[in-house]
Design an enzyme around this catalytic site. Sequence first.
Site, PDB file in Angstrom:
ATOM      1  N   HIS A   6       0.895  -1.300   0.002  1.00  0.00           N
ATOM      2  CA  HIS A   6       0.099  -0.059   0.143  1.00  0.00           C
ATOM      3  C   HIS A   6       0.788   1.181  -0.057  1.00  0.00           C
ATOM      4  CE1 HIS A   6      -4.061  -1.752   0.818  1.00  0.00           C
ATOM      5  NE2 HIS A   6      -3.329  -2.670   1.296  1.00  0.00           N
ATOM      6  N   LYS A  52      -8.782  13.778   4.256  1.00  0.00           N
ATOM      7  CA  LYS A  52      -7.805  12.738   4.347  1.00  0.00           C
ATOM      8  C   LYS A  52      -6.873  12.953   5.450  1.00  0.00           C
ATOM      9  CE  LYS A  52      -6.526  14.071  -0.004  1.00  0.00           C
ATOM     10  NZ  LYS A  52      -6.559  12.669  -0.712  1.00  0.00           N
ATOM     11  N   ARG A  53      -6.177  11.804   5.815  1.00  0.00           N
ATOM     12  CA  ARG A  53      -5.131  11.963   6.957  1.00  0.00           C
ATOM     13  C   ARG A  53      -4.122  13.278   6.342  1.00  0.00           C
ATOM     14  NH1 ARG A  53      -4.967   8.187  11.065  1.00  0.00           N
ATOM     15  NH2 ARG A  53      -2.685   9.225  11.731  1.00  0.00           N
ATOM     16  N   LYS A  72       0.592  14.574   1.125  1.00  0.00           N
ATOM     17  CA  LYS A  72      -0.659  14.850   0.629  1.00  0.00           C
ATOM     18  C   LYS A  72      -0.915  16.145   0.223  1.00  0.00           C
ATOM     19  CE  LYS A  72      -2.655  10.744   3.169  1.00  0.00           C
ATOM     20  NZ  LYS A  72      -3.235   9.899   2.179  1.00  0.00           N
ATOM     21  N   THR A  85      -8.573   6.623  -1.943  1.00  0.00           N
ATOM     22  CA  THR A  85      -9.826   6.230  -2.266  1.00  0.00           C
ATOM     23  C   THR A  85     -10.883   7.207  -1.920  1.00  0.00           C
ATOM     24  OG1 THR A  85      -9.756   5.235  -0.148  1.00  0.00           O
ATOM     25  CG2 THR A  85      -9.232   3.739  -1.882  1.00  0.00           C
ATOM     26  N   LYS A  96     -14.539   8.452  -3.768  1.00  0.00           N
ATOM     27  CA  LYS A  96     -15.784   8.539  -3.140  1.00  0.00           C
ATOM     28  C   LYS A  96     -16.621   9.833  -3.332  1.00  0.00           C
ATOM     29  CE  LYS A  96     -13.869   5.764   0.493  1.00  0.00           C
ATOM     30  NZ  LYS A  96     -12.888   5.978   1.904  1.00  0.00           N
TER      31      LYS A  96
HETATM   32  C1  Z2T Z   1      -2.753   3.631   4.706  1.00  0.00           C
HETATM   33  O1  Z2T Z   1      -3.985   3.851   5.044  1.00  0.00           O
HETATM   34  C2  Z2T Z   1      -2.260   3.466   3.327  1.00  0.00           C
HETATM   35  C3  Z2T Z   1      -1.033   2.978   2.949  1.00  0.00           C
HETATM   36  C4  Z2T Z   1      -0.532   2.388   4.102  1.00  0.00           C
HETATM   37  O2  Z2T Z   1       1.064   2.143   3.781  1.00  0.00           O
HETATM   38  C5  Z2T Z   1      -0.674   2.548   5.603  1.00  0.00           C
HETATM   39  C6  Z2T Z   1      -2.093   3.051   5.602  1.00  0.00           C
HETATM   40 CL1  Z2T Z   1      -2.574   3.376   7.217  1.00  0.00          CL
HETATM   41  C7  Z2T Z   1       1.562   0.927   4.782  1.00  0.00           C
HETATM   42  C8  Z2T Z   1      -3.170   3.871   2.462  1.00  0.00           C
HETATM   43  C9  Z2T Z   1      -2.605   4.728   1.158  1.00  0.00           C
HETATM   44  O3  Z2T Z   1      -1.798   5.831   1.446  1.00  0.00           O
HETATM   45  C10 Z2T Z   1      -3.515   5.088   0.136  1.00  0.00           C
HETATM   46  O4  Z2T Z   1      -2.888   5.617  -1.064  1.00  0.00           O
HETATM   47  C11 Z2T Z   1      -4.352   3.904  -0.341  1.00  0.00           C
HETATM   48  O5  Z2T Z   1      -5.502   4.247  -1.114  1.00  0.00           O
HETATM   49  C12 Z2T Z   1      -4.811   3.142   0.808  1.00  0.00           C
HETATM   50  O6  Z2T Z   1      -3.929   2.709   1.748  1.00  0.00           O
HETATM   51  C13 Z2T Z   1      -5.636   1.835   0.245  1.00  0.00           C
HETATM   52  O7  Z2T Z   1      -4.820   0.921  -0.480  1.00  0.00           O
END
Ligand code: Z2T
Length: 825
Positions: A366, A558-559, A564, A666, A670
């Site tokens: 991810h 988003k976080r 970002k 994601t 949405k």
């Molecule tokens: C996370 O939410 C994502 C990646 C991570 O890498 C950890 C966490 Cl908690 C270890 C996110 C990505 O940043 C985002 O781009 C992606 O859409 C999402 O995971 C689901 O794949």
Amino acid sequence: MSSSSTHERTRTGMSKTALKQDFLDNLFYIQGRFREVATPHDLYMAAAFTTRDRLLKRWVNSAQVFKTSHARTVCYLSAEYLLGPHLACNLVNLGITDTARQAGAELGLNFDAIVEEEEEPGLGNGGLGRLAACFMESLSTCQVPAIGYGIRYEFGIFDQAIEDGWQVEKTDNWLRNGNPWEIPRPKICFPVGYGGHTESYRDEHGQMRLRWQPAFMINGMAYDTPILGYGTENVNLLRLWKAEASESFNFQAFNTGDYYGAVYSKIEAETISKVLYPNDEPEIGKELRLKQQYFFVSCSMQDMIRLHLNTVGPLESFAEKFVVQLNDTHPALAVVELMRLLLDDHGLNWEQAWDITRHTFCYTNHTLLPEALETWSVALFERLLPRHLDLIYEINRRFLDEVRMRFLGDEARVWRMSLIAEGGERRVRMANLAVVGSQAVNGVAELHSALVKATLFKDFAELWPERFHNVTNGVTPRRFMVVANPRLSRLITQTCGHDAWIRDLERLRELETHQDDAGLHADWRAVKLAAKQDLATWMQQATGIHLDPASLFDVQAKRFHEYKRQHLNILHIIRCYQRIKQGESQNLVPRAFIFGGKAAPGYFMAKLMIKLINAVAEVVNNDPQVNGWMRVAFLPNFNVKNGQRLYPAADLSEQISLAGKEASGTGNMKFSMNGALTIGTLDGANVEIREAVGAENFFLFGLTAEAALQQQLTGYRPWEYYQSDIELKSDIDLINSGLFSHGDTQLFRPLTDNLVNHDPFMVLADYRAYLECQQTVSAAYQDPERWTRMSLLNVARIGRFSSDRAIREYAEHIWKVTPNPIEAA
Ligand code: Z2T
């Protein structure tokens, strides 16, 4: 007696009368209340139990069918599930939302208020945890037998409050009022060991074998939540583990008279599932985190072996019965744990055990951010999981022999691919372990998967090219359209003449034939306006900030993370502010700039970005000279529930990460599903969204991933942008002037200094392109017909980003499972 009246008696009838009767029964027998004295929470619990009763019937039936048919089963292993409220989604998936609403009305109840009462299980940080929740829902909808395994954290992601503009974390005590959706399974309970040592012994055939003598044991107990699919009888299982002290251990302590020690060891055991680590990407390497990972992985693998022995039989066929998907590397220890169970507990030899293991696991990556890649110090591993470290060494030894054989004399490659990072403190590389132990590895968007092969796992892709795949993420339209945006959903159903789009999202394309229908355009705008009014009302009471529903709602939710680039958005806001102050408002449209998102509690820069937004908001919102043109608002505690308020109300979705950094995103999907237009870079799934909706319906700006990389290689000098762009300089200087910080010229220095001197995510490089792109957004918004058409086409062409499509791709290309439809019982 007809079967439907039998159902009336068994608390599973779907008629309004049955729902009313059972609601009152549950209110009485479970909450111990009659209608007149029931609190809002009592009413919610009664509604939840009434819904759950209907789920259980389908669940028991599914479980029985899967058991007897030996259905191939997907096990999704994830340290996080960001579920969001259950009630509204379960009603939609049961197809009884309208009936329940009417039943409520006849009892004199406010249906929406009851739904609103639910406190969401926030057992995840962001995208990764929410993806797991969308996937569980789509697995059921697509009728794929599945079990989701994870941790039942007693405290999920913290609640965010904003005090004096700063983020303050409050504990999330989500279980305080009880959780009606879970069923405790005290008999489904497994021992999990930690520490101790490995010893050899002679087995009954006189063979020398190894076994682990842990220093202490705890138990994991199962809590099950049924996950219903949309319009199917299929119900899958989410099984979350809670850590408990093992009884035998306590007795030992009691016998030696150490009462305090016995109780303390119980508390210590329970801390393992106590709290979710609130860090999204950067890892922190805490011992408790490794204990959590091993805890849920061990329980889950033991449970799968138990299920296999109880149904299919011999473990040789384990990989035919189960396929295990690793959601990032957090559960990667499962590879080693399965090896240990097969070798030490079930007496298989290495070749048999490795063959099964290798064919069981698949791994999703991810992120490419180097600081987010998990490694654990060998010393910690040795102390906590000595037997697993031995097994990792042996896996590594055999694997590196294979590498040496393929690439004679290339010791640098061996060094890079090793499961152990050498030089400095020796560390176990969890990503390498996950790749070596899996039959398939995938990224989460096309660009991301390409970069995974070209950079992060280049050596592995050269060794095993056939192992690498892409499955672009998706989100569930049931929660993010039907539940979050009933007005839009009704309009779509009306326009298309059916609601089949809810399970087959590509059918939204039928909207294209109505793209120039003036009546539809008017309705489309009315739906958006109503959602904006709802959000404005909510924001007013939550923050006291007034938003004008006629203005353009420009949203970034988003976080918080530097990659970002929320600060790029802030720079644009400051530019708008200055332009209006200087009397240059010709090309502007009135905008509401809305932010939402949490920062990891230890991530200073992210917290400073939140403070800056609130500081700018305070000045802008209190300046009558600009108020007709702009407002800035921070929506506190962005979570699934608040997200559902936000997505329908957005006109513009901010997806502005530095290209190459956001694996997928994601939220971009949405927003788009709810008719927002995207301003975004060529990053993650933005690339594919733009292709799908059409380049003319997407506001693109910024460096490509390739150009960004190139510029960083040849030397990126942010201060040159700062010095040569007078507007950029004046925006940054305004932050440093103290205008937003009551004269404090130092407060935001860490942020501005970092931008001017380092700027690792190239905010300054993309600043000018972003401003220009925002101008084209404003121009487009001034033409309502054009904007509406663009919005409509975004929705019409977003079908590919349903998590149903993602699950079908996993099922076909990665898991090799076929749907297993359940008939009504
Ligand atoms: C996370 O939410 C994502 C990646 C991570 O890498 C950890 C966490 Cl908690 C270890 C996110 C990505 O940043 C985002 O781009 C992606 O859409 C999402 O995971 C689901 O794949």
